[in-house]
Design a protein around this motif. Sequence first.
Motif, PDB file in Angstrom:
ATOM      1  N   ASN A  88     -15.703  10.304   9.417  1.00  0.00           N
ATOM      2  CA  ASN A  88     -14.349  10.023   9.907  1.00  0.00           C
ATOM      3  C   ASN A  88     -13.361  11.051   9.326  1.00  0.00           C
ATOM      4  O   ASN A  88     -12.543  11.632  10.050  1.00  0.00           O
ATOM      5  CB  ASN A  88     -13.965   8.588   9.515  1.00  0.00           C
ATOM      6  CG  ASN A  88     -12.510   8.244   9.824  1.00  0.00           C
ATOM      7  OD1 ASN A  88     -11.767   9.062  10.350  1.00  0.00           O
ATOM      8  ND2 ASN A  88     -12.102   7.033   9.485  1.00  0.00           N
ATOM      9  N   ASN A 387      -0.161   5.737   8.061  1.00  0.00           N
ATOM     10  CA  ASN A 387       0.257   5.061   9.291  1.00  0.00           C
ATOM     11  C   ASN A 387       1.022   3.789   8.978  1.00  0.00           C
ATOM     12  O   ASN A 387       0.661   3.063   8.048  1.00  0.00           O
ATOM     13  CB  ASN A 387      -0.968   4.656  10.105  1.00  0.00           C
ATOM     14  CG  ASN A 387      -1.574   5.817  10.829  1.00  0.00           C
ATOM     15  OD1 ASN A 387      -1.494   5.923  12.030  1.00  0.00           O
ATOM     16  ND2 ASN A 387      -2.171   6.728  10.089  1.00  0.00           N
ATOM     17  N   GLY A 388       2.035   3.495   9.773  1.00  0.00           N
ATOM     18  CA  GLY A 388       2.756   2.244   9.569  1.00  0.00           C
ATOM     19  C   GLY A 388       4.238   2.484   9.576  1.00  0.00           C
ATOM     20  O   GLY A 388       4.723   3.557   9.990  1.00  0.00           O
ATOM     21  N   THR A 389       4.977   1.510   9.084  1.00  0.00           N
ATOM     22  CA  THR A 389       6.429   1.655   9.068  1.00  0.00           C
ATOM     23  C   THR A 389       6.849   2.816   8.155  1.00  0.00           C
ATOM     24  O   THR A 389       7.955   3.327   8.274  1.00  0.00           O
ATOM     25  CB  THR A 389       7.110   0.354   8.598  1.00  0.00           C
ATOM     26  OG1 THR A 389       6.599   0.008   7.311  1.00  0.00           O
ATOM     27  CG2 THR A 389       6.851  -0.796   9.561  1.00  0.00           C
ATOM     28  N   SER A 390       5.947   3.245   7.285  1.00  0.00           N
ATOM     29  CA  SER A 390       6.272   4.386   6.414  1.00  0.00           C
ATOM     30  C   SER A 390       6.490   5.679   7.194  1.00  0.00           C
ATOM     31  O   SER A 390       6.967   6.674   6.641  1.00  0.00           O
ATOM     32  CB  SER A 390       5.179   4.586   5.369  1.00  0.00           C
ATOM     33  OG  SER A 390       5.124   3.473   4.507  1.00  0.00           O
ATOM     34  N   SER A 412      -5.879   8.094  10.693  1.00  0.00           N
ATOM     35  CA  SER A 412      -6.827   7.129  10.146  1.00  0.00           C
ATOM     36  C   SER A 412      -6.206   6.456   8.916  1.00  0.00           C
ATOM     37  O   SER A 412      -5.862   7.136   7.933  1.00  0.00           O
ATOM     38  CB  SER A 412      -8.114   7.866   9.755  1.00  0.00           C
ATOM     39  OG  SER A 412      -9.096   6.959   9.344  1.00  0.00           O
ATOM     40  N   ILE A 413      -6.063   5.126   8.954  1.00  0.00           N
ATOM     41  CA  ILE A 413      -5.385   4.458   7.838  1.00  0.00           C
ATOM     42  C   ILE A 413      -6.189   4.615   6.546  1.00  0.00           C
ATOM     43  O   ILE A 413      -7.416   4.589   6.552  1.00  0.00           O
ATOM     44  CB  ILE A 413      -5.067   2.966   8.120  1.00  0.00           C
ATOM     45  CG1 ILE A 413      -6.322   2.172   8.487  1.00  0.00           C
ATOM     46  CG2 ILE A 413      -4.002   2.827   9.188  1.00  0.00           C
ATOM     47  CD1 ILE A 413      -6.077   0.668   8.619  1.00  0.00           C
ATOM     48  N   GLY A 437       1.591   1.569   3.544  1.00  0.00           N
ATOM     49  CA  GLY A 437       1.676   0.120   3.745  1.00  0.00           C
ATOM     50  C   GLY A 437       0.480  -0.580   3.119  1.00  0.00           C
ATOM     51  O   GLY A 437      -0.547   0.045   2.830  1.00  0.00           O
ATOM     52  N   ASP A 438       0.608  -1.898   2.968  1.00  0.00           N
ATOM     53  CA  ASP A 438      -0.469  -2.679   2.344  1.00  0.00           C
ATOM     54  C   ASP A 438      -1.780  -2.572   3.127  1.00  0.00           C
ATOM     55  O   ASP A 438      -2.863  -2.414   2.552  1.00  0.00           O
ATOM     56  CB  ASP A 438      -0.059  -4.151   2.170  1.00  0.00           C
ATOM     57  CG  ASP A 438       0.616  -4.769   3.395  1.00  0.00           C
ATOM     58  OD1 ASP A 438       0.758  -4.078   4.425  1.00  0.00           O
ATOM     59  OD2 ASP A 438       1.013  -5.948   3.308  1.00  0.00           O
ATOM     60  N   GLY A 439      -1.686  -2.610   4.463  1.00  0.00           N
ATOM     61  CA  GLY A 439      -2.891  -2.565   5.282  1.00  0.00           C
ATOM     62  C   GLY A 439      -3.634  -1.241   5.119  1.00  0.00           C
ATOM     63  O   GLY A 439      -4.859  -1.215   4.943  1.00  0.00           O
ATOM     64  N   SER A 440      -2.924  -0.143   5.159  1.00  0.00           N
ATOM     65  CA  SER A 440      -3.556   1.178   4.997  1.00  0.00           C
ATOM     66  C   SER A 440      -4.118   1.328   3.595  1.00  0.00           C
ATOM     67  O   SER A 440      -5.216   1.854   3.396  1.00  0.00           O
ATOM     68  CB  SER A 440      -2.529   2.286   5.243  1.00  0.00           C
ATOM     69  OG  SER A 440      -2.005   2.177   6.543  1.00  0.00           O
ATOM     70  N   GLY A 467       0.734  -7.342   6.119  1.00  0.00           N
ATOM     71  CA  GLY A 467      -0.189  -6.944   7.186  1.00  0.00           C
ATOM     72  C   GLY A 467       0.245  -5.708   7.935  1.00  0.00           C
ATOM     73  O   GLY A 467       0.977  -4.863   7.422  1.00  0.00           O
ATOM     74  N   TYR A 468      -0.204  -5.653   9.169  1.00  0.00           N
ATOM     75  CA  TYR A 468      -0.086  -4.454   9.999  1.00  0.00           C
ATOM     76  C   TYR A 468       1.169  -4.513  10.856  1.00  0.00           C
ATOM     77  O   TYR A 468       1.095  -4.717  12.071  1.00  0.00           O
ATOM     78  CB  TYR A 468      -1.306  -4.332  10.894  1.00  0.00           C
ATOM     79  CG  TYR A 468      -2.649  -4.371  10.183  1.00  0.00           C
ATOM     80  CD1 TYR A 468      -2.877  -3.618   9.033  1.00  0.00           C
ATOM     81  CD2 TYR A 468      -3.711  -5.120  10.691  1.00  0.00           C
ATOM     82  CE1 TYR A 468      -4.117  -3.615   8.401  1.00  0.00           C
ATOM     83  CE2 TYR A 468      -4.954  -5.122  10.068  1.00  0.00           C
ATOM     84  CZ  TYR A 468      -5.151  -4.376   8.920  1.00  0.00           C
ATOM     85  OH  TYR A 468      -6.383  -4.383   8.312  1.00  0.00           O
ATOM     86  N   THR A 469       2.329  -4.320  10.231  1.00  0.00           N
ATOM     87  CA  THR A 469       3.582  -4.496  10.980  1.00  0.00           C
ATOM     88  C   THR A 469       3.686  -3.553  12.166  1.00  0.00           C
ATOM     89  O   THR A 469       4.096  -3.968  13.252  1.00  0.00           O
ATOM     90  CB  THR A 469       4.786  -4.357  10.023  1.00  0.00           C
ATOM     91  OG1 THR A 469       4.747  -5.457   9.134  1.00  0.00           O
ATOM     92  CG2 THR A 469       6.102  -4.355  10.776  1.00  0.00           C
ATOM     93  N   ILE A 470       3.283  -2.311  11.997  1.00  0.00           N
ATOM     94  CA  ILE A 470       3.426  -1.370  13.132  1.00  0.00           C
ATOM     95  C   ILE A 470       2.614  -1.854  14.329  1.00  0.00           C
ATOM     96  O   ILE A 470       3.007  -1.682  15.477  1.00  0.00           O
ATOM     97  CB  ILE A 470       3.028   0.068  12.716  1.00  0.00           C
ATOM     98  CG1 ILE A 470       3.520   1.081  13.751  1.00  0.00           C
ATOM     99  CG2 ILE A 470       1.541   0.201  12.481  1.00  0.00           C
ATOM    100  CD1 ILE A 470       3.400   2.532  13.308  1.00  0.00           C
TER     101      ILE A 470
HETATM  102  C1  LIG Z   1      -9.268   3.743  10.463  1.00  0.00           C
HETATM  103  C2  LIG Z   1      -8.204   3.060  11.252  1.00  0.00           C
HETATM  104  N1  LIG Z   1      -8.367   1.777  11.635  1.00  0.00           N
HETATM  105  C3  LIG Z   1      -7.377   1.159  12.333  1.00  0.00           C
HETATM  106  C4  LIG Z   1      -6.230   1.812  12.658  1.00  0.00           C
HETATM  107  C5  LIG Z   1      -5.140   1.098  13.437  1.00  0.00           C
HETATM  108  N2  LIG Z   1      -3.909   0.984  12.654  1.00  0.00           N
HETATM  109  C6  LIG Z   1      -2.890   1.863  12.752  1.00  0.00           C
HETATM  110  S1  LIG Z   1      -1.585   1.469  11.810  1.00  0.00           S
HETATM  111  C7  LIG Z   1      -2.351   0.096  11.226  1.00  0.00           C
HETATM  112  C8  LIG Z   1      -1.650  -0.848  10.333  1.00  0.00           C
HETATM  113  C9  LIG Z   1      -0.939  -0.248   9.205  1.00  0.00           C
HETATM  114  O1  LIG Z   1      -0.411  -1.312   8.443  1.00  0.00           O
HETATM  115  P1  LIG Z   1       0.282  -1.034   7.102  1.00  0.00           P
HETATM  116  O2  LIG Z   1      -0.386   0.081   6.418  1.00  0.00           O
HETATM  117  O3  LIG Z   1       0.386  -2.305   6.344  1.00  0.00           O
HETATM  118  O4  LIG Z   1       1.710  -0.503   7.545  1.00  0.00           O
HETATM  119  P2  LIG Z   1       3.006  -1.334   8.007  1.00  0.00           P
HETATM  120  O5  LIG Z   1       3.244  -1.010   9.445  1.00  0.00           O
HETATM  121  O6  LIG Z   1       2.753  -2.775   7.778  1.00  0.00           O
HETATM  122  O7  LIG Z   1       4.108  -0.792   7.144  1.00  0.00           O
HETATM  123  C10 LIG Z   1      -3.621  -0.040  11.768  1.00  0.00           C
HETATM  124  C11 LIG Z   1      -4.561  -1.143  11.473  1.00  0.00           C
HETATM  125  C12 LIG Z   1      -6.123   3.152  12.259  1.00  0.00           C
HETATM  126  N3  LIG Z   1      -5.044   3.889  12.538  1.00  0.00           N
HETATM  127  N4  LIG Z   1      -7.103   3.739  11.533  1.00  0.00           N
END
Ligand SMILES: Cc1ncc(C[n+]2csc(CCOP(=O)(O)OP(=O)(O)O)c2C)c(N)n1
Length: 596
Positions: A88, A387-390, A412-413, A437-440, A467-470
């Motif tokens: 990846n 990736n995300g709101t950041s 790729s998160i 973000g927490d999800g990434s 979680g995944y706000t974006i």
């Molecule tokens: C490897 C991979 N899996 C899934 C995704 C889909 N994806 C894009 S953004 C995101 C969520 C990001 O959430 P977070 O990091 O918490 O940011 P927030 O928007 O909450 O600030 C996901 C799951 C991705 N980009 N890459």
Amino acid sequence: MSNCPTQRMKIGDFLLRRLEEAGIRDLFGVPGDYNLTLLQQLQDTGTLKWIGTTGELAASYAADGYARLNGLGALLVTNGVGALSAINGVGGSYSEHVPVICICGSIPLRSIDRGLGMHHTMADGTFDHFLDAYAQVTVAHTRLTPRNAASEIDRLILTAWREKLPVYMELPSDIAYLDIEVPAGPLVLAQPPSDPERLRSCIAAVAGKLAAATSPAILVDADADRFGVVPELMELASKVQAPLAVINAAKAVIDETFPHYLGIYGGKASEPQVREAIESSDCLLSIGYRPIEVTTGDFTASLPVDTIHARGHSVDVGDDNYQAVTLKEVLRGVIDAVAPARSRAPRHAATAVVSAHTDGSAKLTQAAYWQAIQSYLRPADVLYVDNGTSFVLLGLKLPPHCTFIGSINWGSIGYSVGALLGALTAAPHRRHLLFIGDGSFQVTAQELSTILRHDHKPVIFLINNGGYTIERGYLGKTEPYNDVANWAYADLPKVFRPDSTARSFVVKTCGDLQDALSAPNDTMIFVESIMDPTDAPAAVIGSSNKGAELDYGPRGPQGRDSLQLRPAKDEAAQPSRAFSPASSMPKADKRVGEMT
Ligand SMILES: Cc1ncc(C[n+]2csc(CCOP(=O)(O)OP(=O)(O)O)c2C)c(N)n1
Ligand SMILES: [Mg+2]
């Protein structure tokens, strides 16, 4: 090689020597029985420093981050299991044009010769699965043998460097210690010289168009950085007095305080003056432009039809396509050929965001957060965004000499945590700020352990919004699939390094954030900011909403009641600027003067 002096050397030693000659000082990865021979050679020769990571995915991200600051990066994995864990990240390096050398200690040649089934394979009597898989994500791939090693090692390293793309080589575990004849001289990293006639004609064509233009402009994508032509572009912009814009994949490639810097261009997601300068230019020079939906304001970017498209090794001017030219030589020639422009109408410049007065006890919001971050930035910071709101960071105005590391095309998160390790290794004395973000973070969180192990001192800004706000802006505003487990993020430095001196903060109010931002940078700073799952900047939500239309089409479920996070009513009325914080922040109480 025939006329060059040669010497005898072990294949593994030669590979390490070539990596070192190519400017690589550190190797990321995970040991495995098939790569331990090369690792022992690394240990015995002291050529490179081994940076063991907790997994191969993070190693591939680290090699990528390292290469972005160092020009080349490398990782070492083991057959199959390691190679596929890293694929990846290597695919991301391809998408983002980053030269990474992925070395896989692979099953012994003896097993291939005799058809012996081995672990870390499909146990189906074939041995090319992973070589074939890597053929899809690299510009060159090979399995080394005693016959081809001397030439293949050089071919792959040089190809990665010349093309700015990743390569993959398998080093069978039973050949690392075999002596072969290798060139005695060092590996020279150089682009092939241009064809003289093509170069002359290309320079004349570009310079002619620039000289005749009344409103020339330059549009920059990430290749300007990868091919090392940023100084030439700035010199050219100064000489012909042309405004320079970047697309968001090239954030900070041009110093944002450079007088001719205009801003980020992305179709209708751009500031009006940026859009006007690019779209109405009568001579637009684009550098490595690779448009996708998230870099073009959902395909609203529209370059003039006769745009000059320059790439690493070719240029399009009108109907002509120039091959066998290198970007640096073309730009140098154009700079010499064009006459300096006297003056042009002054350009509009970006307006800096100013802080609104905030009440220290007020609950932290995204708007207040990014305003505070804006004033925290310093010259020469290295900034990472996941990736995300950041993504809002893309809209901040950066001080001079900053570097931006993101993965806008691949996305790729978790990339940014591995990239942080890599770029910290390449440039440990700069200040590194990660926005995630927490999800990434949960994807690659354990790499924090490697960062702490090597005493690095980054500042990590983590948004804990459950979680995944974006993604909630695409679909599933409140659906459980967009939730993640709540961790005690700020405690992690202690978990990963019990004697850690890291300063951790859990931020809930604007005042808490100010305390965290006043901490000295003499150790790692970890700032966990708690925010509401539905608090997202309008530009980010708007972009997600539009993404859903594109992804799911008119029959998709995105229109259903409350299935999608939408911008607040008053924000929705504002024009949507891609990831610009300005559209989601409270009104500034004053505007600072125009900055050029
Ligand atoms: C490897 C991979 N899996 C899934 C995704 C889909 N994806 C894009 S953004 C995101 C969520 C990001 O959430 P977070 O990091 O918490 O940011 P927030 O928007 O909450 O600030 C996901 C799951 C991705 N980009 N890459
Ligand atoms: Mg989140």
